[in-house]
Write an enzyme that holds these catalytic residues in place. Structure first.
Site, PDB file in Angstrom:
ATOM      1  N   LEU A  56      35.985 -18.580  66.182  1.00 45.22           N
ATOM      2  CA  LEU A  56      35.964 -19.136  67.533  1.00 45.22           C
ATOM      3  C   LEU A  56      34.972 -18.275  68.304  1.00 45.22           C
ATOM      4  CD1 LEU A  56      39.736 -19.744  68.469  1.00 45.22           C
ATOM      5  CD2 LEU A  56      38.018 -21.461  67.904  1.00 45.22           C
ATOM      6  N   ASP A  57      34.234 -18.880  69.223  1.00 44.26           N
ATOM      7  CA  ASP A  57      33.267 -18.114  70.013  1.00 44.26           C
ATOM      8  C   ASP A  57      33.999 -17.075  70.870  1.00 44.26           C
ATOM      9  OD1 ASP A  57      31.332 -19.768  68.996  1.00 44.26           O
ATOM     10  OD2 ASP A  57      31.316 -21.088  70.755  1.00 44.26           O
ATOM     11  N   LYS A  58      33.227 -16.100  71.329  1.00 48.19           N
ATOM     12  CA  LYS A  58      33.797 -15.022  72.152  1.00 48.19           C
ATOM     13  C   LYS A  58      34.527 -15.585  73.375  1.00 48.19           C
ATOM     14  CE  LYS A  58      32.220 -10.693  74.244  1.00 48.19           C
ATOM     15  NZ  LYS A  58      31.055  -9.868  74.536  1.00 48.19           N
ATOM     16  N   LYS A  87      30.308 -27.137  71.828  1.00 42.15           N
ATOM     17  CA  LYS A  87      29.313 -26.867  72.880  1.00 42.15           C
ATOM     18  C   LYS A  87      28.047 -27.700  72.637  1.00 42.15           C
ATOM     19  CE  LYS A  87      31.066 -22.316  73.916  1.00 42.15           C
ATOM     20  NZ  LYS A  87      31.080 -20.940  73.496  1.00 42.15           N
TER      21      LYS A  87
END
Ligand code: URA
Length: 223
Positions: A90-92, A177
């Site tokens: 998962l992205d930051k 995104k």
């Protein structure tokens, strides 16, 4: 002596593992607790598989090379182990359901593009979604780099249509995104709450984690 599953696999391949005195031929040989396993002349126990659900908080990462806190390192002491890693990424800035395990085969299956495991995210967007966005998702969004995505779903949640659910069955890099980007929109916040039939427990606050039984972890494979 305790060894990892990958070490066990390697030792079986080179004929160094014996179960009750007989050479083990395949990794999936059924073994019970009563069996005596010897590898390289030493008695061994297979490392117990561990499955942890985390409600990832923003700022924590799934990349152990990053300077930001690595999700498995943020676990409470009673869950911390050296052999844990994240199942996918998962992205930051993404929050929500993150699986942490020491079971490489499990992790591999969960992220395998062949399995088409459904992942559900709730996102807030800069602009409201429209019918055309929803249709494009149903047909399969084409990303700005011309990647064709599989059909997905965008479901408006709030009346202003800026909070939506994204339901996808693949896990490409920054996928949600980039999907929003392809629709000339922008993700303001992103939260994963379900993988297959495994849901993020409501009582798990951001940053909290809990160990789950194998059966619960394997709900990710249920459709
Ligand atoms: N898609 C993204 O863009 N980011 C995530 O963290 C997960 C899915």
């Amino acid at each position: 002596m305790c060894i990892s599953r990958s070490d066990a696999r390697r030792l079986i391949k080179i004929g160094k593992v014996f179960v009750n005195g007989e050479k083990a031929k395949a990794f999936d040989t059924k073994i019970s607790e009563a069996d005596e396993i010897m590898a390289d002349g030493k008695k061994i126990e297979l490392a117990k598989t561990v499955y942890i659900i985390m409600n990832k908080q923003a700022g924590v990462v799934c990349d152990d090379k990053s300077s930001a806190p690595y999700a498995p390192d943020t676990l409470p002491d009673n869950l911390k182990r050296k052999d844990l890693f994240c199942v996918g990424r998962l992205d930051k800035d993404t929050t929500g359901l993150l699986l942490i395990t020491n079971d490489g085969e499990y992790a591999h299956s969960v992220i395998s593009p062949k399995k088409h495991i459904e992942k559900r995210y709730q996102a807030t967007l800069e602009n409201a979604v429209n019918e055309n966005d929803i249709e494009q998702a149903e047909k399969g969004i084409v990303l700005k780099d011309s990647t064709n995505l599989l059909p997905s779903k965008i479901i408006p949640i709030t009346p202003d249509k800026k909070t939506v659910d994204f339901i996808v069955t693949e896990g490409k890099y920054h996928q949600i995104k980039r999907m929003a980007g392809a629709l000339d929109n922008k993700i303001l916040s992103l939260h994963r709450y379900k993988i297959g039939e495994l849901e993020l427990p409501e009582n798990l606050s951001f940053g909290e984690a809990k160990r789950v039984e194998k059966e619960q972890a394997f709900l990710v494979f249920k459709k």
